[in-house]
Design a protein around this motif. Structure first.
Motif, short mmCIF file in Angstrom:
data_model
loop_
_atom_site.label_atom_id
_atom_site.label_comp_id
_atom_site.label_asym_id
_atom_site.label_seq_id
_atom_site.Cartn_x
_atom_site.Cartn_y
_atom_site.Cartn_z
N PHE A 196 0.86 -1.20 0.00
CA PHE A 196 0.00 0.00 0.00
C PHE A 196 0.89 1.24 0.00
O PHE A 196 0.61 2.22 -0.68
CB PHE A 196 -0.89 0.05 1.24
CG PHE A 196 -1.90 -1.05 1.38
CD1 PHE A 196 -2.18 -1.91 0.33
CD2 PHE A 196 -2.57 -1.24 2.58
CE1 PHE A 196 -3.12 -2.92 0.47
CE2 PHE A 196 -3.51 -2.24 2.73
CZ PHE A 196 -3.78 -3.09 1.67
N SER A 197 1.96 1.18 0.80
CA SER A 197 2.89 2.30 0.90
C SER A 197 3.91 2.29 -0.23
O SER A 197 4.18 3.32 -0.86
CB SER A 197 3.64 2.25 2.24
OG SER A 197 2.75 2.13 3.32
N ALA A 198 4.49 1.12 -0.52
CA ALA A 198 5.57 1.04 -1.50
C ALA A 198 5.12 1.46 -2.89
O ALA A 198 5.82 2.21 -3.58
CB ALA A 198 6.14 -0.37 -1.53
N ALA A 199 3.94 0.98 -3.31
CA ALA A 199 3.44 1.37 -4.63
C ALA A 199 3.24 2.89 -4.69
O ALA A 199 3.57 3.53 -5.69
CB ALA A 199 2.13 0.64 -4.93
N LYS A 210 -3.66 14.31 -8.15
CA LYS A 210 -4.34 13.38 -7.24
C LYS A 210 -3.86 11.94 -7.48
O LYS A 210 -3.66 11.52 -8.62
CB LYS A 210 -5.86 13.40 -7.47
CG LYS A 210 -6.54 14.74 -7.27
CD LYS A 210 -6.68 15.11 -5.80
CE LYS A 210 -7.46 16.42 -5.65
NZ LYS A 210 -7.55 16.83 -4.23
N ALA A 211 -3.73 11.20 -6.40
CA ALA A 211 -3.64 9.75 -6.46
C ALA A 211 -5.05 9.24 -6.26
O ALA A 211 -5.70 9.58 -5.26
CB ALA A 211 -2.72 9.23 -5.37
N ARG A 263 -2.94 8.89 4.89
CA ARG A 263 -2.02 9.05 6.02
C ARG A 263 -0.68 9.59 5.55
O ARG A 263 -0.07 10.44 6.20
CB ARG A 263 -1.83 7.71 6.72
CG ARG A 263 -1.06 7.78 8.04
CD ARG A 263 -0.86 6.40 8.63
NE ARG A 263 0.13 5.64 7.89
CZ ARG A 263 1.44 5.70 8.10
NH1 ARG A 263 1.93 6.52 9.02
NH2 ARG A 263 2.27 4.96 7.40
N LEU A 264 -0.20 9.10 4.40
CA LEU A 264 1.11 9.50 3.89
C LEU A 264 1.09 10.82 3.13
O LEU A 264 2.03 11.60 3.20
CB LEU A 264 1.67 8.40 2.98
CG LEU A 264 2.05 7.08 3.67
CD1 LEU A 264 2.44 6.05 2.63
CD2 LEU A 264 3.18 7.28 4.67
N LEU A 300 7.26 16.16 0.33
CA LEU A 300 6.66 14.85 0.07
C LEU A 300 7.38 13.76 0.85
O LEU A 300 8.56 13.90 1.18
CB LEU A 300 6.71 14.55 -1.43
CG LEU A 300 5.87 15.48 -2.32
CD1 LEU A 300 6.14 15.19 -3.79
CD2 LEU A 300 4.38 15.34 -2.00
N PRO A 301 6.70 12.66 1.14
CA PRO A 301 7.32 11.60 1.95
C PRO A 301 8.46 10.90 1.21
O PRO A 301 8.41 10.68 0.00
CB PRO A 301 6.15 10.64 2.21
CG PRO A 301 5.20 10.86 1.08
CD PRO A 301 5.31 12.32 0.77
#
Length: 405
Positions: free
Chosen positions: A85-88, A119-120, A138-139, A261-262
């Protein structure tokens, strides 16, 4: 005590594994390829481990018909689908940032301006895509995330996929990427095919619970991933197939920092994993071995064309039996019923469902309880489930219904 031959295990994951794979794996634990060392003991840096990873990649790429021109890269990693979910997100956001930078001659202010409307976007059709969208918020924060559709809007529950013409997709020029989950394990909802509305977009897809159950056009995806523990192997390893150009177009950590950005943790940074041939850290080679052996079996039986046919036949047996028996209610809409996770309820409520489970277990039909978040009953019809097991369960479904009438 029952033997394996007496048990049909329909658990949602970890799922049952082929008996032949478990036998070869048992031998490999003690002495892998007459090396005198067990497979779970050998170094992940050894030639033997590299060969296992490479052959697992080859098997996966053969099954998925991944183009052999180097345009896609296969990775093996850890953390399950949830980590993806995060890596992609990190890698597709990074790709968008770098492409936008390149198009504007490295002008950070131009990227910041583009971020104001970018937007994602997420298609929320079940529990797992919902969690993925929550991780994105969250990210990135709410402003960078577009929930293009939420299947609960009309019914308050998951069980349908809204018509594509109702989706509020971001204009292509502002879309960072589009994300969806191909099969919702908890809710029993599966996309019948690739969504036409996502054609030409940068698409990430979670295929954790239906990977290798049907043919897929990999070229429609920027990233697809799957936790192995449903149709590919055991727990502890995750497969990723990613477009190679995404690996080559990533911004520096300093650039992301300047944009607010993260920055991806190193184990979520696809280029790092790819450069190390999936061996940046201690990959669980035994689990990759299991995946390789499972895929060997699928290839030997004719690949995904045959597997897709078998999966459809088993699902048809089970759904038709539930529909015809009179006391069962299949939860999802008929047009989007999952071939992999068949969710249903029984007239009379939880006590009746408990009686169904008790009777099933007495016959060696195990793992039929629904997910704790939704209750009910669930048949996980993964690749390891034989047609005979599906027929045995169908007979119990008919018998229980007859006893209730």
């Amino acid at each position: 005590m029952p033997s394996r031959e007496n048990i049909c295990y329909f658990g949602a994951g970890p799922a049952a594994l082929p008996h032949s794979v478990l036998e070869s794996a048992s031998a490999a634990i003690l002495n892998h390829e007459n090396s005198g060392i067990g497979l779970i003991e050998q170094s992940h840096r050894s030639a033997s481990s590299a060969a296992i990873v490479n052959s697992a990649c080859s098997n996966l790429e053969a099954l998925l018909s991944v183009p052999n021109d180097g345009s896609y890269t296969t990775l093996w990693t850890q953390g399950g689908g949830t980590t993806q979910f995060s890596a992609a997100l990190y890698n597709l956001l990074g790709y968008w940032v770098q492409k936008t930078l390149d198009a504007n001659n490295g002008d950070l202010e131009a990227v910041k301006k583009a971020l104001a409307t970018a937007k994602a976007e997420y298609l929320v059709t079940g529990s797992w895509s919902k969690k993925a969208s929550e991780e994105a918020k969250r990210l990135l924060g709410d402003d960078l995330v577009n929930i293009a559709t939420d299947a609960r809007a009309a019914t308050k529950n998951f069980g349908a996929i809204p018509a594509e013409e109702t989706w509020s997709l971001t204009p292509k020029g502002d879309s960072i990427y589009s994300y969806y989950c191909d099969n919702e394990t908890v809710d029993g909802v599966e996309f019948p095919s690739f969504p036409a509305a996502l054609e030409g977009r940068l698409v990430a897809c979670d295929m954790s619970s239906n990977i290798l159950s049907r043919r897929v056009d990999v070229t429609k995806y920027a990233v697809l991933f799957a936790g192995a523990q449903k149709n590919v192997g055991g727990t502890g390893v995750t497969l990723v197939v990613v477009r190679t150009d995404i690996l080559k177009s990533q911004p520096s950590a300093d650039t992301l920092r300047k944009l607010g950005l993260p920055i991806p943790p190193v184990m979520c940074h696809y280029p790092t994993l790819a450069f190390a041939s999936s061996l940046y850290n201690t990959l669980p080679i035994f689990e990759v071995y299991i995946c390789r052996e499972v895929m060997n079996g699928i290839l030997s039986r004719g690949g995904l064309e045959v597997q897709e046919k078998v999966a459809g036949e088993k699902a048809q047996i089970l759904y038709s039996t539930l529909d015809e028996a009179g006391i069962y209610k299949v939860v999802p809409d008929k047009k989007v019923r999952s071939r992999m996770n068949i969710c249903f309820r029984i007239e009379g409520g939880e006590e009746v469902e408990k009686a169904f489970l008790k009777g099933a277990e007495s016959l060696g039909l195990m793992g039929l309880k629904g997910h704790r978040s939704v209750g009910g009953l669930r048949i996980s019809n993964y690749n390891s489930i034989s047609k005979e097991a599906a027929e045995k369960l169908a007979e119990w479904i008919r018998q229980f219904a007859a006893e209730r009438k």
